[in-house]
Motif scaffolding. Structure first.
Motif: not given
Lengths: 351, 345, 331
Positions: C92-93, C113-118, C80-89
Motif C-alpha cells: 500500500d504505497l 513499520g513498512y518498507n518503501k513499497q508499503g 508464518p500465519f501464527l505470527f502475523t495476520g498480515a499478507d507480506p505481499g
C-alpha cells in the motif's frame, strides 16, 4: 594332556604353515609410488598345528608374531608361502571360498576395549557372525544361541541389550571370546588375549579358554609375549625373532632344554615372582636392541646380540632343524632350533 | 580404623633427625575425584614411607590408587577434579601439601623426580633429546648452552646409551623404546634427586630390554643412594629389586611387608590370590587359581573390606567393618580381619 | 505346588556342590559378574549415540538457548500465519510508504513499520524465515549425503579412489563457495529456492568429505573392524554397521556449524541479486531492497538483518554444543 600330545607325529595336522612370508613395501613419492625397500615382518615361517592342541608363539615386539596371526586369518595377503587347512591352501582364497573357511578359523583380539564396536549391543556383537553366515543358525534361533554363548563364557545371558562400555576389561574379553566361538570354529587364533587385562582377571580368562578348548575340541594358536602364560597354556611353543622362527618344540623342550641362545636369554630375563628363586638364577642380559626388520642382519638374525656369534653366523643362515649334536639322541634337546652353535642350557632352574 | 593405621606407620622410626629417618612419608592420604557420576575415592587413607637407598614397591591393579598416590606426591594431579581432603606428604619432615606453589615447584624435579611408563609421549617430539636433557641444567642451574650439552652427553653415558656424543642431537623417535626409557631415567637423574618415583617404568618394554632397564635403575639408585618408589602391577619385576612392598586394593594398602616375607607367606587373601594366580615359568600347573569376580568399581566400593566379594575367607564381619592395617610383625601389616588365618593357612 | 517342583531342581543345580568341573567353572564368574553389574546399577544405563549426545547436550545452557531460538524460527518457517495476520505481499504505497515502527503494537502489521513499497516489515520478516530455513537445512542435508558418501569411498577404499576423490576435493576447495555459487547461479535466469540449494551444494560438500574421509580412515583401522572382517563381513556391512556409526559424530558437528554459513551465504547471494529474486520473500532480498532507504528508514534494514544474525547465531551455538557433546577428544 600335554603328555598325550608330545608324540604328535602320528597325528594329522589341522593347519600347516609353509615358508610363510610377508613383506610390507616401503614406498617413496606421493603420486607415483616407488618401492625403496621392504619391512620383512615375516620371513619364512613354517609350523604345524594339530587338532586339540595349543601352539604358543612367543617373541618380542616387532618379531612378526601379530603379522603371523593376520596372515593365518587372511587379513593380510601373504607375499609368499602357503597355509594349508586340512590339506587345502587357504592363503590365496578369496570371496565365497574364503568366507566358508572363516567359519572354521576364528580370532580373539588383544584389546577388549577396541575390538568391540562401541555402538553395538552385546547381543548384536555376538550375533553378528550369524548375520554374516545365515546358514550357521536359523533366524528364529539366534537370540537363544547368543544367550547360550554368553552363558558358556560365564556372562549373564540377560546382558544382551547392554553396550560394551558397561563391562570391565575381563568381561569384554569374554564377549570377544563368545563372538569367536559363535560359528563353532575348529581353530582359534589368539593374539595376546590376556595381556591387556589385570593380573587377577588374567587367570580367569586363561582358565575359561582352557575349559572351552576341552569342551569344543578347539585348536589354539596362542600368540603372546608373556612366557609364563604361554608355558601354562601351550602344548608346543615356537620362539620368533625378527620374522623367523628361532626354536620350536614341546613346552618342556623349550622351557627346560632350550638350545637357541635367544630362547635362553628370553627365558632368563623373565622376572620370577619369588625373590629366592630369582636371586639364585643366572641372568643373561642381552646388549642392544632388536635390529630393524627393514634392514635385518645377514645370516642368523640374532647374531648382532648373540654372545656366541662367529663369522659363520653372518655368512650362513642357520636352518630350523634338530641341531647336529643331538640329532641321534632321544634327549629333550633334540628339537628344532635355528642355531649353528646350539647347546642345551637350563636357565629357568626347573627342578 | 585410622588409629590402628597410624600405629603401623609409627612402627617405622619416627625422629626425623635419626640417620635412617624416612625421606618421604605419606600419612593418611586421601584423594577423591569429583565426577558427574559421583565422588570417586581413589585413595583412601594410605600410609607409607621410603628412606634413602631404599626401594619401596607399590603393587596394585588398575584402579587401585597406586598411580594417583604417586601423582599426589609429585603434585601433578589436576585439581579439580581431584581433591585431597585429608592427609600429609612429608618430605624430609616437611609437609608438601602445605607448601606454596613456588616451594613445591622447587622440590619437584630437583628433589623428587618421576619416570613414566610411556617414554615416547613424555618426551617432546620436536626437540632433540640433548636439548631436553640440557634444559634441566639451563633452567635449574643456569648453565650455558655449551655446558648444558656437555652435561647432557655425560648423563647419556651414565645411562649407557651407546655413542652418546653422536646421538645427543637425535630426536626421541629415533631411539628404540628401551633407549627412550633410558633417556627418561637420565632426565630424572639430571638434578641428582633424593627420591625417584617410577610409574610402571618397564611395562611397555620387551622382557630382554626390561631386564636391562631395571638393572640400570637399581645400579644408579645404589650409586646415588636415592630412595625409589616403584609402582607396578607385575609381581615378578618387584621380586627382583624391591626392599619392601605395599599392596594396594581399591585405594587402600591391604598389606605391607619386606619383600621376601611377602612372597614366602602373604598375610592378606588378595596378595595370596595374586601370587597363586600367576603361572610360573619353571613349573607347569594344571588349572590356575583365579581370584573370582572383578576389580571393584570405585564409585561403588563394597562396604566393609573392599575385597570381601572376591575373598574366599569372607565372613559377615568383612561385609560390615573396614579392617584396619594390623601389625603382623615389625615392618609388616595386613588389613584383613583374618590375617592370622591367612598367614598360617 | 507344581510351580514349586519346577523351581527346586534348577536352583539346586545352580548351587549344588556335586557338579561337574566345568559346571562349577561357569557359575563362579557369572555370579561374580552379576555382583559387578549390581554394583554398577543405575550409573550406566544402556545408550546409543543419540542417547549419549542427548545426555551431554541437556546439561548445557548454550544448547537450550539455541534450541529455543530455533524452535521459534522453525515455527515461523512452517506456520508464518501464527505470527502475523498480515499478507507480506500486500503493498500500500499511498498510506504506508516507509511507515515508522509502532513498537507497542506487538505482532501487529505495523509493529516494525513498512518498507518503501508499503509492505509490512514484520510480515515480510516472518515469511522470509522459510527461505532461510529451507535452504539451510536442505543444503546441509545434501552436502552431508554427497560429501559423506565421497569421503567414505575415499577413506575406505583408499588407493586410486582416494587419490582421485582427494584431488577433486582439492580442486573444489580452490573455488570460494560464494564465487562458485555466484557463477553457477548466473546461468539460471529463473532462480528458486531449489536452484540456490543446488548452487550451494555443488560448492559446499568438500569440508564434509574431508572430515568423513579422516574419520573413516581412523575407524577403518579399529580392531572391531578387523574383527568383522575376520568373521567374513563384506564391505557394505563393515561400512554401514561398523564404520559409519562411529565416524558420523564429527560429520554431524561440522554439518551443524556449516548450516549457519549456508544461511548467511544465501542472504549474501540474494543481496547481490544472484540468489532469490523478488517477488520471492527472503531476508537477503529485503536487506538488498532496504539499502537505498537506509538513511530515511533504518528499521527496514535492521529488522531482517537482526533476524538473520539471530538465526546464524542460534545455529552456531547449536553447533558448538553438539561439538562439545560429540567430539571424543574433548571428553
Amino acid at each position: 594332556m600335554a603328555e598325550s600330545l608330545t608324540k604328535s607325529a602320528d597325528r594329522e595336522p589341522i593347519l600347516q604353515v609353509r615358508n610363510l612370508v610377508k613383506h610390507f613395501p616401503l614406498t617413496q613419492g606421493v603420486l607415483f609410488k616407488k618401492q625403496v625397500g621392504a619391512v620383512k615382518a615375516v620371513d619364512g615361517i613354517s609350523f604345524d598345528l594339530y587338532r586339540g592342541e595349543t601352539l604358543g608363539i612367543v617373541g618380542e615386539s616387532g618379531c612378526g608374531k601379530s603379522t603371523v596371526a593376520k596372515l593365518l586369518m587372511n587379513l593380510e595377503r601373504a607375499t609368499a608361502g602357503e597355509v594349508f587347512y586340512k590339506g587345502e591352501d587357504i592363503s590365496k582364497l578369496s570371496g565365497r571360498a574364503l568366507k566358508t573357511v572363516r567359519r572354521n578359523i576364528q580370532m580373539v583380539f588383544q584389546d577388549p576395549y577396541t575390538s568391540l564396536n562401541p555402538r553395538m549391543t552385546v547381543g548384536d556383537i555376538i550375533g553378528e557372525p550369524f548375520d554374516i553366515h545365515p546358514e550357521a543358525a536359523p533366524k528364529g534361533d539366534r537370540r537363544r544361541k547368543v544367550q547360550e554363548l554368553l552363558d558358556v563364557v560365564g556372562l549373564n545371558p540377560e546382558y544382551v541389550n547392554r553396550y560394551p562400555h558397561q563391562f570391565s576389561g575381563g568381561q569384554r574379553q569374554r564377549i570377544g571370546i563368545a563372538r569367536g566361538l559363535a560359528l563353532n570354529p575348529e581353530i582359534i587364533i589368539c593374539d595376546e588375549p590376556v595381556s591387556a587385562l589385570d593380573v587377577s582377571v588374567q587367570a580367569q580368562v586363561i582358565n575359561l579358554m582352557e575349559r572351552l578348548q576341552d569342551e569344543f575340541d578347539l585348536s589354539y594358536v596362542f600368540i603372546a609375549h608373556d612366557l609364563s602364560i604361554v608355558r601354562h597354556i601351550s602344548d608346543r611353543v615356537g620362539v620368533m625373532y625378527l620374522g623367523r622362527m628361532a626354536e620350536i618344540g614341546t613346552d618342556q623342550e623349550i622351557y627346560e632344554h632350550p638350545t637357541h641362545p635367544y630362547t635362553q636369554a628370553l627365558l632368563s630375563a623373565v622376572p620370577v615372582p619369588d625373590p629366592e628363586v630369582s636371586g639364585a638364577r643366572e641372568r643373561i642380559i642381552l646388549s642392544g636392541d632388536v635390529p630393524s626388520p627393514a634392514n635385518p642382519p645377514s645370516g642368523c638374525r640374532f647374531r648382532t646380540r648373540c654372545w656366541k656369534a662367529q663369522d659363520k653366523c653372518a655368512e650362513e643362515t642357520p636352518l630350523l632343524a634338530v641341531p647336529a649334536p643331538f640329532k641321534d639322541t632321544d634327549s629333550p634337546a633334540a628339537h628344532d632350533s635355528a642355531c649353528h652353535f646350539a647347546e642345551e642350557k637350563d636357565v629357568v632352574g626347573a627342578a | 580404623m585410622t588409629t590402628t593405621e597410624k600405629t603401623a606407620a609409627v612402627s617405622a622410626p619416627r625422629t626425623p633427625e635419626a640417620a635412617g629417618s624416612p625421606l618421604l612419608q605419606v600419612r593418611d592420604l586421601h584423594v577423591e575425584f569429583h565426577t558427574r557420576d559421583g565422588v570417586v575415592k581413589a585413595v583412601n587413607g594410605v600410609n607409607y614411607s621410603v628412606s634413602a637407598g631404599e626401594t619401596l614397591a607399590v603393587l596394585g591393579e588398575s584402579g587401585s590408587g597406586k598411580s594417583v598416590t604417586a601423582q599426589a606426591i609429585m603434585g601433578i594431579l589436576d585439581m579439580p577434579p581431584a581433591k585431597i581432603p585429608q592427609g600429609e606428604i612429608l618430605f624430609r619432615g616437611e609437609d608438601m601439601l602445605k607448601m606454596t606453589v613456588e616451594q613445591r615447584r622447587r622440590v619437584r624435579g630437583a628433589k623428587i623426580a618421576m619416570i613414566f611408563q610411556d617414554a615416547l609421549s613424555s618426551l617432546n617430539p620436536v626437540l632433540s633429546v640433548g636439548y631436553q636433557l640440557g634444559e634441566m641444567f639451563r633452567v635449574h642451574q643456569g648453565l650455558s648452552k655449551k655446558d648444558a650439552k656437555a652435561k647432557a652427553i655425560e648423563l647419556m653415558d651414565k645411562v649407557k646409551i651407546p655413542a652418546a656424543k653422536n646421538r645427543v642431537g637425535d630426536y626421541p623417535h629415533q631411539f628404540s623404546g628401551g633407549m627412550r626409557q633410558r633417556i627418561m631415567i637420565a632426565m630424572a637423574l639430571a638434578l641428582e634427586p633424593d627420591l625417584i618415583i617410577a610409574d610402571e617404568p618397564t611395562t611397555a618394554l620387551d622382557v630382554t630390554v626390561q631386564a636391562q632397564v631395571m638393572d640400570l635403575l637399581a645400579e644408579l639408585q645404589r650409586e646415588y643412594h636415592m630412595g625409589l618408589i616403584l609402582i607396578t602391577h607385575d609381581l615378578g619385576v618387584v621380586a627382583d629389586v624391591a626392599d619392601k612392598i605395599a599392596v594396594m586394593y581399591a585405594g587402600r594398602i591391604v598389606e605391607n611387608a619386606p619383600v621376601r616375607e611377602l612372597y614366602k607367606n602373604p598375610a592378606h587373601p588378595y596378595t595370596r590370590g595374586l601370587l597363586d594366580s600367576i603361572p610360573r615359568l619353571d613349573q607347569k600347573g594344571q588349572e590356575l587359581y583365579a581370584i573370582k569376580g572383578l576389580p571393584p568399581n570405585l564409585l561403588h566400593v563394597p562396604s566393609g573390606c573392599a575385597f570381601n566379594p572376591r575373598c574366599p575367607m569372607a565372613q559377615d564381619v568383612c561385609r560390615t567393618d573396614v579392617p584396619a592395617l594390623a601389625k603382623v610383625a615389625d615392618g609388616r601389616g595386613s588389613a584383613c580381619h583374618f590375617w592370622k588365618e591367612t598367614l598360617h593357612g | 505346588m507344581p510351580d514349586k517342583t519346577t523351581v527346586t531342581p534348577s536352583s539346586v543345580a545352580g548351587a549344588g556342590p556335586g557338579q561337574t568341573g566345568s559346571g562349577v567353572d561357569v557359575s563362579a564368574p557369572s555370579v561374580a559378574a552379576a555382583s559387578e553389574l549390581a554394583s554398577m546399577g543405575g550409573v550406566n544405563k544402556p545408550r546409543s549415540l543419540g542417547q549419549d549426545a542427548w545426555r551431554e547436550l541437556r546439561a548445557r545452557p548454550m544448547f537450550w538457548t539455541a534450541g529455543i531460538l530455533l524452535v521459534v524460527l522453525i515455527l515461523m518457517a512452517a506456520f508464518p500465519f501464527l505470527f502475523t495476520g498480515a499478507d507480506p505481499g500486500h503493498a500500500d504505497l499511498r498510506n504506508h510508504y516507509l511507515g515508522d515502527p509502532q513498537w507497542t503494537h506487538l505482532f501487529q502489521e505495523d509493529w516494525f513499520g513498512y518498507n518503501k513499497q508499503g509492505q509490512s516489515v514484520w510480515a515480510r520478516t516472518v515469511y522470509g524465515a522459510r527461505a532461510s530455513v529451507i535452504i539451510g537445512i536442505c543444503v546441509t542435508f545434501a552436502v552431508t549425503v554427497l560429501g559423506g558418501f565421497l569421503g567414505m569411498i575415499a577413506g575406505y577404499f583408499g588407493g586410486w579412489w582416494d587419490a582421485l576423490l582427494s584431488r577433486l576435493t582439492d580442486i573444489f576447495f580452490g573455488i570460494p563457495l560464494l564465487l562458485g555459487a555466484l557463477v553457477l547461479l548466473q546461468a539460471f535466469t529463473h532462480r528458486t529456492v531449489w536452484t540456490v540449494v543446488l548452487g550451494l551444494t555443488v560448492f559446499g560438500w568438500m569440508q564434509i568429505a574431508r572430515v568423513m574421509r579422516g574419520a573413516v580412515i581412523t575407524q577403518k583401522q579399529a580392531d572391531f573392524v578387523t574383527a568383522a572382517r575376520a568373521l567374513g563381513a563384506g564391505n557394505g556391512r563393515i561400512l554401514l554397521k561398523h564404520i559409519l556409526p562411529n565416524a558420523i559424530g564429527p560429520v554431524i558437528v561440522v554439518a551443524t556449524i556449516a548450516l549457519a554459513g549456508y544461511i548467511s551465504t544465501e542472504a549474501t547471494l540474494s543481496y547481490l541479486g544472484i540468489g532469490l529474486q523478488p517477488p520471492a520473500i527472503s531476508w537477503g532480498v529485503d536487506i538488498a531492497s532496504a539499502k537505498d532507504v537506509l538513511r530515511d528508514a533504518p528499521h527496514v534494514l535492521l529488522v531482517p538483518s537482526t533476524f538473520l544474525s539471530l538465526t546464524v547465531l542460534a545455529f552456531i551455538l547449536l553447533g558448538d554444543a553438539v561439538r562439545d557433546a560429540l567430539d571424543p577428544k574433548l571428553r
